[in-house]
Design an enzyme around this catalytic site. Structure first.
Site, mmCIF file in Angstrom:
data_model
loop_
_atom_site.group_PDB
_atom_site.id
_atom_site.type_symbol
_atom_site.label_atom_id
_atom_site.label_comp_id
_atom_site.label_asym_id
_atom_site.label_seq_id
_atom_site.Cartn_x
_atom_site.Cartn_y
_atom_site.Cartn_z
ATOM 1 N N HIS A 197 -1.563 -5.715 1.269
ATOM 2 C CA HIS A 197 -2.822 -6.427 0.974
ATOM 3 C C HIS A 197 -2.507 -7.806 0.424
ATOM 4 C CE1 HIS A 197 -6.744 -7.432 -0.741
ATOM 5 N NE2 HIS A 197 -6.051 -7.873 -1.781
ATOM 6 N N LYS A 206 0.840 -1.199 0.000
ATOM 7 C CA LYS A 206 0.000 0.000 0.000
ATOM 8 C C LYS A 206 0.882 1.259 0.000
ATOM 9 C CE LYS A 206 -3.790 -2.491 2.268
ATOM 10 N NZ LYS A 206 -4.579 -2.679 3.535
ATOM 11 N N GLU A 237 -9.231 -10.217 -8.233
ATOM 12 C CA GLU A 237 -8.334 -9.075 -8.016
ATOM 13 C C GLU A 237 -7.233 -9.008 -9.086
ATOM 14 O OE1 GLU A 237 -7.129 -9.653 -3.931
ATOM 15 O OE2 GLU A 237 -9.121 -9.120 -3.174
ATOM 16 N N TYR A 286 -12.495 -3.250 -3.224
ATOM 17 C CA TYR A 286 -13.004 -3.342 -1.853
ATOM 18 C C TYR A 286 -14.531 -3.327 -1.813
ATOM 19 C CZ TYR A 286 -8.362 -2.734 0.367
ATOM 20 O OH TYR A 286 -7.067 -2.899 0.822
ATOM 21 N N ASN A 314 -1.736 -0.424 7.390
ATOM 22 C CA ASN A 314 -1.192 -1.774 7.611
ATOM 23 C C ASN A 314 -0.340 -2.311 6.455
ATOM 24 O OD1 ASN A 314 -3.236 -2.427 5.872
ATOM 25 N ND2 ASN A 314 -4.281 -3.858 7.227
HETATM 26 O O1 YYY Z 1 -8.073 -8.551 4.024
HETATM 27 P P1 YYY Z 1 -7.523 -7.555 5.013
HETATM 28 O O2 YYY Z 1 -6.786 -6.408 4.359
HETATM 29 O O3 YYY Z 1 -6.685 -8.200 6.080
HETATM 30 O O4 YYY Z 1 -8.774 -6.914 5.797
HETATM 31 P P2 YYY Z 1 -10.222 -6.502 5.238
HETATM 32 O O5 YYY Z 1 -11.209 -6.886 6.287
HETATM 33 O O6 YYY Z 1 -10.436 -7.024 3.861
HETATM 34 O O7 YYY Z 1 -10.139 -4.915 5.202
HETATM 35 C C1 YYY Z 1 -9.460 -4.268 4.159
HETATM 36 C C2 YYY Z 1 -8.638 -3.127 4.746
HETATM 37 O O8 YYY Z 1 -9.488 -2.168 5.350
HETATM 38 C C3 YYY Z 1 -7.674 -3.542 5.854
HETATM 39 O O9 YYY Z 1 -6.446 -4.058 5.362
HETATM 40 C C4 YYY Z 1 -7.479 -2.252 6.587
HETATM 41 C C5 YYY Z 1 -8.820 -1.532 6.425
HETATM 42 N N1 YYY Z 1 -9.632 -1.624 7.643
HETATM 43 C C6 YYY Z 1 -9.696 -0.524 8.486
HETATM 44 O O10 YYY Z 1 -9.090 0.515 8.203
HETATM 45 N N2 YYY Z 1 -10.450 -0.598 9.629
HETATM 46 C C7 YYY Z 1 -11.107 -1.726 9.952
HETATM 47 N N3 YYY Z 1 -11.817 -1.774 11.081
HETATM 48 C C8 YYY Z 1 -11.046 -2.856 9.097
HETATM 49 C C9 YYY Z 1 -10.286 -2.767 7.947
HETATM 50 MG MG MG Z 2 -9.517 -8.326 2.575
#
Ligand code: YYY
Ligand code: MG
Length: 150
Positions: free
Chosen positions: A117, A11, A128, A51, A114
């Site tokens: 991805h 990212k 994707e 997303y 974070n």
């Molecule tokens: O697949 P992953 O990236 O681990 O998580 P997702 O549930 O698909 O959410 C995508 C992305 O959204 C995540 O990497 C950070 C952000 N996010 C966020 O900012 N706050 C949250 N409570 C949940 C997800």
């Molecule tokens: Mg995800």
């Protein structure tokens, strides 16, 4: 079975912090084949599609702004267990919960920054990959696979 693919992205915060090489290095070192590699400035439309399952979430607008704050290093890894291992190597979504040794634990502290991805299933990986690499992928063979796989 060794042809499984996953879409991995560094990212904008990870690109800015100079983590592209380190993250790519981990996947290469594990044995995955890099099938595609590109720096992308994603449009709102691309990110909305990427997303789309999160469209109703309160953090969605912030997520899109974050993902548009700079270029994303998009790549495709191929190899046995690419999706599951890819996720494991990234670590839990919230870096506060990520296990040490994972990318998010080693390089991040906040869920909204974070760093990376990874696709969460074979189906989302295919979706994707088609989205981020609309021109398609060109397969190639590596002699080293004979040493990596039994
Ligand atoms: O697949 P992953 O990236 O681990 O998580 P997702 O549930 O698909 O959410 C995508 C992305 O959204 C995540 O990497 C950070 C952000 N996010 C966020 O900012 N706050 C949250 N409570 C949940 C997800
Ligand atoms: Mg995800």
């Amino acid at each position: 079975a060794n042809e499984e693919r996953s879409f991995i992205a560094v990212k904008p915060d990870g690109v800015e912090r100079g983590l592209v090489g380190e993250i790519l290095r981990r996947f290469e070192a594990r044995g995955f084949k890099i099938l595609a590699l590109q720096l992308v400035h994603p449009s709102k439309e691309l990110l909305g599609e990427h997303y789309k399952d999160l469209a109703g979430k309160p953090f969605f607008p912030k997520l899109l702004a974050y993902m548009q704050s700079g270029p994303v290093a998009a790549f495709v890894i191929q190899g046995k267990g690419a999706v599951k291992i890819g996720r494991a190597m990234l670590g839990a979504t919230n870096p506060q919960d990520s296990a040490p040794g994972t990318i998010r634990a080693d390089f991040a502290l906040d869920i909204g920054k974070n760093v990376c991805h990874g696709s969460d299933s074979v189906e989302s990986a295919e979706r994707e990959i088609a989205l981020w690499f609309p021109a398609g992928l060109k397969p190639y063979t590596r002699a080293v696979d004979a040493v990596i796989y039994e």
